[in-house]
Design an enzyme around this catalytic site. Structure first.
Site, PDB file in Angstrom:
ATOM      1  N   ARG A  70       0.830  -1.214   0.000  1.00  0.00           N
ATOM      2  CA  ARG A  70       0.000   0.000   0.000  1.00  0.00           C
ATOM      3  C   ARG A  70       0.864   1.262   0.000  1.00  0.00           C
ATOM      4  O   ARG A  70       0.518   2.272  -0.621  1.00  0.00           O
ATOM      5  CB  ARG A  70      -0.962  -0.015   1.191  1.00  0.00           C
ATOM      6  CG  ARG A  70      -2.036   1.058   1.080  1.00  0.00           C
ATOM      7  CD  ARG A  70      -3.240   0.815   1.992  1.00  0.00           C
ATOM      8  NE  ARG A  70      -4.362   1.606   1.524  1.00  0.00           N
ATOM      9  CZ  ARG A  70      -4.927   2.605   2.223  1.00  0.00           C
ATOM     10  NH1 ARG A  70      -4.497   2.882   3.426  1.00  0.00           N
ATOM     11  NH2 ARG A  70      -5.929   3.283   1.710  1.00  0.00           N
ATOM     12  N   HIS A  91       0.484   4.092  -2.812  1.00  0.00           N
ATOM     13  CA  HIS A  91       0.111   5.469  -2.481  1.00  0.00           C
ATOM     14  C   HIS A  91       1.209   6.478  -2.833  1.00  0.00           C
ATOM     15  O   HIS A  91       0.932   7.649  -3.081  1.00  0.00           O
ATOM     16  CB  HIS A  91      -0.303   5.591  -1.018  1.00  0.00           C
ATOM     17  CG  HIS A  91      -1.719   5.177  -0.786  1.00  0.00           C
ATOM     18  ND1 HIS A  91      -2.479   5.615   0.268  1.00  0.00           N
ATOM     19  CD2 HIS A  91      -2.525   4.357  -1.504  1.00  0.00           C
ATOM     20  CE1 HIS A  91      -3.697   5.080   0.199  1.00  0.00           C
ATOM     21  NE2 HIS A  91      -3.742   4.306  -0.859  1.00  0.00           N
ATOM     22  N   HIS A  98      -6.513  -6.032  -3.547  1.00  0.00           N
ATOM     23  CA  HIS A  98      -7.348  -6.162  -2.349  1.00  0.00           C
ATOM     24  C   HIS A  98      -7.583  -7.617  -1.943  1.00  0.00           C
ATOM     25  O   HIS A  98      -8.309  -7.868  -0.979  1.00  0.00           O
ATOM     26  CB  HIS A  98      -8.663  -5.391  -2.520  1.00  0.00           C
ATOM     27  CG  HIS A  98      -8.495  -3.920  -2.310  1.00  0.00           C
ATOM     28  ND1 HIS A  98      -9.497  -3.012  -2.519  1.00  0.00           N
ATOM     29  CD2 HIS A  98      -7.417  -3.189  -1.898  1.00  0.00           C
ATOM     30  CE1 HIS A  98      -9.054  -1.790  -2.256  1.00  0.00           C
ATOM     31  NE2 HIS A  98      -7.791  -1.872  -1.885  1.00  0.00           N
ATOM     32  N   TRP A 118     -10.634  -8.564   2.812  1.00  0.00           N
ATOM     33  CA  TRP A 118     -11.438  -8.873   1.628  1.00  0.00           C
ATOM     34  C   TRP A 118     -11.509 -10.391   1.367  1.00  0.00           C
ATOM     35  O   TRP A 118     -12.417 -10.858   0.701  1.00  0.00           O
ATOM     36  CB  TRP A 118     -10.848  -8.202   0.393  1.00  0.00           C
ATOM     37  CG  TRP A 118     -10.970  -6.714   0.341  1.00  0.00           C
ATOM     38  CD1 TRP A 118     -11.968  -6.013  -0.279  1.00  0.00           C
ATOM     39  CD2 TRP A 118     -10.076  -5.731   0.874  1.00  0.00           C
ATOM     40  NE1 TRP A 118     -11.741  -4.664  -0.152  1.00  0.00           N
ATOM     41  CE2 TRP A 118     -10.596  -4.461   0.551  1.00  0.00           C
ATOM     42  CE3 TRP A 118      -8.876  -5.784   1.619  1.00  0.00           C
ATOM     43  CZ2 TRP A 118      -9.965  -3.261   0.921  1.00  0.00           C
ATOM     44  CZ3 TRP A 118      -8.260  -4.595   1.981  1.00  0.00           C
ATOM     45  CH2 TRP A 118      -8.801  -3.366   1.642  1.00  0.00           C
TER      46      TRP A 118
HETATM   47 FE1  DDH Z   1      -6.537  -0.230  -1.495  1.00  0.00          FE
HETATM   48  N1  DDH Z   1      -7.436   0.275   0.274  1.00  0.00           N
HETATM   49  N2  DDH Z   1      -7.814   0.985  -2.499  1.00  0.00           N
HETATM   50  N3  DDH Z   1      -5.535  -0.626  -3.214  1.00  0.00           N
HETATM   51  N4  DDH Z   1      -5.215  -1.330  -0.444  1.00  0.00           N
HETATM   52  C1  DDH Z   1      -7.130  -0.193   1.520  1.00  0.00           C
HETATM   53  C2  DDH Z   1      -6.182  -1.145   1.814  1.00  0.00           C
HETATM   54  C3  DDH Z   1      -5.303  -1.685   0.884  1.00  0.00           C
HETATM   55  C4  DDH Z   1      -8.836   1.710  -1.963  1.00  0.00           C
HETATM   56  C5  DDH Z   1      -9.084   1.899  -0.607  1.00  0.00           C
HETATM   57  C6  DDH Z   1      -8.456   1.187   0.409  1.00  0.00           C
HETATM   58  C7  DDH Z   1      -5.869  -0.176  -4.459  1.00  0.00           C
HETATM   59  C8  DDH Z   1      -7.054   0.493  -4.787  1.00  0.00           C
HETATM   60  C9  DDH Z   1      -7.932   1.039  -3.872  1.00  0.00           C
HETATM   61  C10 DDH Z   1      -4.170  -2.049  -0.988  1.00  0.00           C
HETATM   62  C11 DDH Z   1      -3.695  -1.962  -2.290  1.00  0.00           C
HETATM   63  C12 DDH Z   1      -4.334  -1.287  -3.319  1.00  0.00           C
HETATM   64  C13 DDH Z   1      -7.972   0.434   2.489  1.00  0.00           C
HETATM   65  C14 DDH Z   1      -7.928   0.178   3.996  1.00  0.00           C
HETATM   66  C15 DDH Z   1      -8.797   1.276   1.808  1.00  0.00           C
HETATM   67  C16 DDH Z   1      -9.896   2.160   2.392  1.00  0.00           C
HETATM   68  C17 DDH Z   1      -6.857   1.037   4.677  1.00  0.00           C
HETATM   69  C18 DDH Z   1      -6.789   0.781   6.157  1.00  0.00           C
HETATM   70  O1  DDH Z   1      -7.801   1.000   6.832  1.00  0.00           O
HETATM   71  O2  DDH Z   1      -5.711   0.368   6.635  1.00  0.00           O
HETATM   72  C19 DDH Z   1      -9.646   2.262  -3.021  1.00  0.00           C
HETATM   73  C20 DDH Z   1     -10.848   3.148  -2.799  1.00  0.00           C
HETATM   74  C21 DDH Z   1      -9.109   1.831  -4.204  1.00  0.00           C
HETATM   75  C22 DDH Z   1      -9.637   2.061  -5.570  1.00  0.00           C
HETATM   76  O3  DDH Z   1      -9.055   1.521  -6.549  1.00  0.00           O
HETATM   77  C23 DDH Z   1     -10.730   2.712  -5.857  1.00  0.00           C
HETATM   78  C24 DDH Z   1      -4.835  -0.504  -5.403  1.00  0.00           C
HETATM   79  C25 DDH Z   1      -4.855  -0.107  -6.879  1.00  0.00           C
HETATM   80  C26 DDH Z   1      -3.856  -1.185  -4.697  1.00  0.00           C
HETATM   81  C27 DDH Z   1      -2.547  -1.726  -5.179  1.00  0.00           C
HETATM   82  O4  DDH Z   1      -1.729  -2.132  -4.419  1.00  0.00           O
HETATM   83  C28 DDH Z   1      -2.211  -1.773  -6.605  1.00  0.00           C
HETATM   84  C29 DDH Z   1      -3.600  -2.913   0.025  1.00  0.00           C
HETATM   85  C30 DDH Z   1      -2.460  -3.912  -0.190  1.00  0.00           C
HETATM   86  C31 DDH Z   1      -4.318  -2.696   1.199  1.00  0.00           C
HETATM   87  C32 DDH Z   1      -4.138  -3.381   2.563  1.00  0.00           C
HETATM   88  C33 DDH Z   1      -3.301  -2.537   3.497  1.00  0.00           C
HETATM   89  C34 DDH Z   1      -3.146  -3.146   4.868  1.00  0.00           C
HETATM   90  O5  DDH Z   1      -2.656  -2.424   5.748  1.00  0.00           O
HETATM   91  O6  DDH Z   1      -3.485  -4.309   5.087  1.00  0.00           O
END
Ligand code: DDH
Length: 288
Positions: free
Chosen positions: A44, A48, A171, A187
């Site tokens: 993540r 980001h 996810h 998820w």
């Molecule tokens: Fe995500 N993500 N993400 N995400 N994401 C969250 C957690 C993780 C969105 C929202 C959230 C991607 C796309 C989207 C990962 C990877 C990726 C969380 C929870 C939210 C909210 C955070 C928390 O409470 O700790 C949304 C909205 C989108 C969207 O596409 C619309 C993408 C593209 C990726 C990627 O890696 C390519 C990962 C891994 C997590 C888990 C993190 C953790 O601490 O566990």
């Protein structure tokens, strides 16, 4: 012995592989976090850092590692990512020659591969930049929204529908934390192994609004232990996105191939590489 004049240290593939190995080893050792792995939160962080890219202005992206600074580090979307940045601090101390921005992306690559995902080709070339390069808030997706928002956010980075759906398969990993995003739960049932389960569960489970005081999210009717965000559910509601969800649910190899390509693109957005795409390396995983 004759002392040799030492030129500047120019790290090679072997040196970056050593950084990879150190991250992989620490992932293995520090297993008392969340579901047993820092892998998801490392991914993540890399996402980001990269997902702030704006193709119209060429600003944002993984070059710079500006999330180290306020205001970007304090943006709501980045809540909790300090855990990932702190995890990488001992690695940065051991390999001071690597930039934070190359390290964060390398750690994302390592996390994917160590969680049994596909190989992600990598090349270095990011340099750290100062606080003046912080991106404005609002460039990362808002989970409470739907397809129009998703296409606007990922379109700004230059991604197609297929790439959006492929990237969303991340996810399969990790979870939501009430003290970070406000949402709650994982998820999938295997949040530290990358699989196409995210797509399968989206299509095969029955999902209903969770009844609680937190932000609107879905839970699976059968076990009530899994979750989907409104943005996740938009992928099966939308006619353009849904065919790719169906394809990846059926075919893990197709998911891995498209995921690897889209993540490679994502991690390189806005980086002024001196090297060419053919110069990308593939790291050996700890279990290869
Ligand atoms: Fe995500 N993500 N993400 N995400 N994401 C969250 C957690 C993780 C969105 C929202 C959230 C991607 C796309 C989207 C990962 C990877 C990726 C969380 C929870 C939210 C909210 C955070 C928390 O409470 O700790 C949304 C909205 C989108 C969207 O596409 C619309 C993408 C593209 C990726 C990627 O890696 C390519 C990962 C891994 C997590 C888990 C993190 C953790 O601490 O566990």
């Amino acid at each position: 012995q004759e002392a040799k004049a030492k030129g500047p240290f120019i790290p090679k593939f072997e040196d970056y592989q050593k950084v990879y190995d150190a991250v992989a080893k620490q992932l293995e050792e520090k297993d008392e976090y969340d579901d047993g792995s820092y892998g998801p939160v490392l991914l993540r962080l890399a996402w980001h850092a990269s997902g702030t890219y704006d193709k119209a202005t060429g600003t944002g992206g993984s070059n710079g590692a500006t999330m180290r600074f306020a205001p970007e580090g304090d943006h709501g979307a980045n809540a909790g990512l300090k855990a990932a940045r702190d995890f990488l601090e001992p690695i940065k101390e051991k390999f001071p020659w690597i930039s934070y921005s190359d390290l964060w992306v390398l750690a994302g690559v390592c996390a994917i591969q160590e969680m049994q995902g596909p190989k992600i080709p990598y090349r270095p070339g990011r340099s750290d930049r100062d606080v003046s390069f912080c991106t404005p808030d609002g460039r990362l997706p808002d989970a409470s929204k739907e397809q129009k928002h998703i296409r606007a956010i990922f379109g700004r980075m230059g991604f197609s529908d297929r790439e959006i759906v492929a990237l969303s398969g991340a996810h399969a990993l990790g979870r939501c934390h009430t003290d970070r995003s406000g949402y709650d739960g994982p998820w999938t049932f295997s949040p530290t192994t990358l699989t196409n389960d995210y797509y399968k569960l989206l299509l095969e489970e029955k999902w209903a609004w969770k009844k609680w005081n937190g932000p609107s999210q879905y839970e699976d009717v059968k076990t009530k232990s899994l979750m989907m965000l409104p943005t996740d559910m938009a992928l099966i509601k939308d006619k353009g996105f849904r065919p790719y969800v169906e394809k990846y649910a059926k075919d893990n190899d197709a998911f891995f191939k498209d995921f690897s390509e889209a993540v490679t693109t994502l991690f390189e957005l806005g980086v002024p590489f001196a090297s060419s795409a053919e110069d990308r390396w593939t790291f050996k995983s700890s279990f290869d």
